[in-house]
Design a protein around this motif. Structure first.
Motif, PDB file in Angstrom:
ATOM      1  N   LEU A  39      81.499  51.924  29.379  1.00 12.66           N
ATOM      2  CA  LEU A  39      82.292  52.916  28.660  1.00 12.66           C
ATOM      3  C   LEU A  39      82.165  52.679  27.158  1.00 12.66           C
ATOM      4  CD1 LEU A  39      85.538  52.874  30.811  1.00 12.66           C
ATOM      5  CD2 LEU A  39      83.732  54.582  30.823  1.00 12.66           C
ATOM      6  N   PRO A  40      82.427  53.709  26.340  1.00  8.46           N
ATOM      7  CA  PRO A  40      82.334  53.538  24.883  1.00  8.46           C
ATOM      8  C   PRO A  40      83.272  52.467  24.321  1.00  8.46           C
ATOM      9  CG  PRO A  40      82.411  55.864  25.430  1.00  8.46           C
ATOM     10  CD  PRO A  40      82.665  55.098  26.704  1.00  8.46           C
ATOM     11  N   ASP A  41      84.407  52.198  24.990  1.00 11.64           N
ATOM     12  CA  ASP A  41      85.336  51.187  24.476  1.00 11.64           C
ATOM     13  C   ASP A  41      84.932  49.760  24.848  1.00 11.64           C
ATOM     14  OD1 ASP A  41      85.955  51.130  27.158  1.00 11.64           O
ATOM     15  OD2 ASP A  41      88.087  51.547  26.911  1.00 11.64           O
ATOM     16  N   GLY A  42      83.791  49.577  25.557  1.00 17.28           N
ATOM     17  CA  GLY A  42      83.293  48.244  25.885  1.00 17.28           C
ATOM     18  C   GLY A  42      83.532  47.811  27.312  1.00 17.28           C
ATOM     19  N   ARG A  43      84.335  48.544  28.058  1.00 16.23           N
ATOM     20  CA  ARG A  43      84.546  48.167  29.460  1.00 16.23           C
ATOM     21  C   ARG A  43      83.275  48.428  30.261  1.00 16.23           C
ATOM     22  NH1 ARG A  43      89.896  51.256  31.146  1.00 16.23           N
ATOM     23  NH2 ARG A  43      89.108  52.710  29.592  1.00 16.23           N
ATOM     24  N   TRP A  44      83.054  47.619  31.293  1.00 16.83           N
ATOM     25  CA  TRP A  44      81.874  47.794  32.129  1.00 16.83           C
ATOM     26  C   TRP A  44      82.226  47.530  33.581  1.00 16.83           C
ATOM     27  CZ3 TRP A  44      80.240  43.214  34.481  1.00 16.83           C
ATOM     28  CH2 TRP A  44      80.741  42.032  33.916  1.00 16.83           C
ATOM     29  N   LEU A  45      81.519  48.201  34.474  1.00 18.96           N
ATOM     30  CA  LEU A  45      81.754  48.104  35.914  1.00 18.96           C
ATOM     31  C   LEU A  45      80.781  47.098  36.502  1.00 18.96           C
ATOM     32  CD1 LEU A  45      83.274  49.271  38.398  1.00 18.96           C
ATOM     33  CD2 LEU A  45      81.398  50.897  38.618  1.00 18.96           C
TER      34      LEU A  45
END
Length: 137
Positions: A39-45
């Motif tokens: 995601l653009p905010d830095g979260r990742w799956l």
């Protein structure tokens, strides 16, 4: 016949060799070789189906609007070392080497990259001044 080497020369020291499992980034925990949704905010799956923050801490699931900005990124984890330790070769500097993904390498070494870029651009201008006269910027 040429001998096939499994790892580059810096991996020959067993204290820094990767584990049999794929290495993970020491900063954010991203696994090597997986395609991740970011995601653009830095979260990742993660491949396990859990969301993590850019620091590697568990993060809440995004809502539909946040998920609309998702992009896929292949996580490549490599062994990086700090610039100060690059010239010194001794067993005591093994702690200066870290497994980092490309993103964390760029974030943690930002000041060094900016310094090198500035130095190179100033050297380029100096060579131009030396051979072609002063530049008009």
């Amino acid at each position: 016949m040429a001998r096939l080497i499994d790892h580059p020369a810096e991996h020959q020291d067993r204290s820094i060799a990767p584990s049999p499992a794929a290495p993970r980034c020491e900063h954010c925990g991203r696994p090597h070789g997986h395609t991740l949704r970011c995601l653009p905010d830095g979260r990742w799956l993660s491949p396990d189906g859990l969301w993590f923050s850019e620091e590697g801490d568990p993060a809440p699931w995004p809502d539909v609007v946040e998920y609309a900005g998702v992009r896929t990124s292949r996580s490549i984890v490599g062994l990086y070392r700090r610039r100060a330790a690059a010239f010194e070769i001794s067993a005591g500097n093994a702690m200066e080497r870290r497994w980092l993904c490309r993103r964390c390498h760029m974030v943690t070494a930002r000041d060094e990259h900016r310094r090198v870029t500035r130095t190179r651009s100033l050297m380029r201008l100096a060579l131009g001044d030396l051979f072609e006269g002063t530049y008009t910027i």
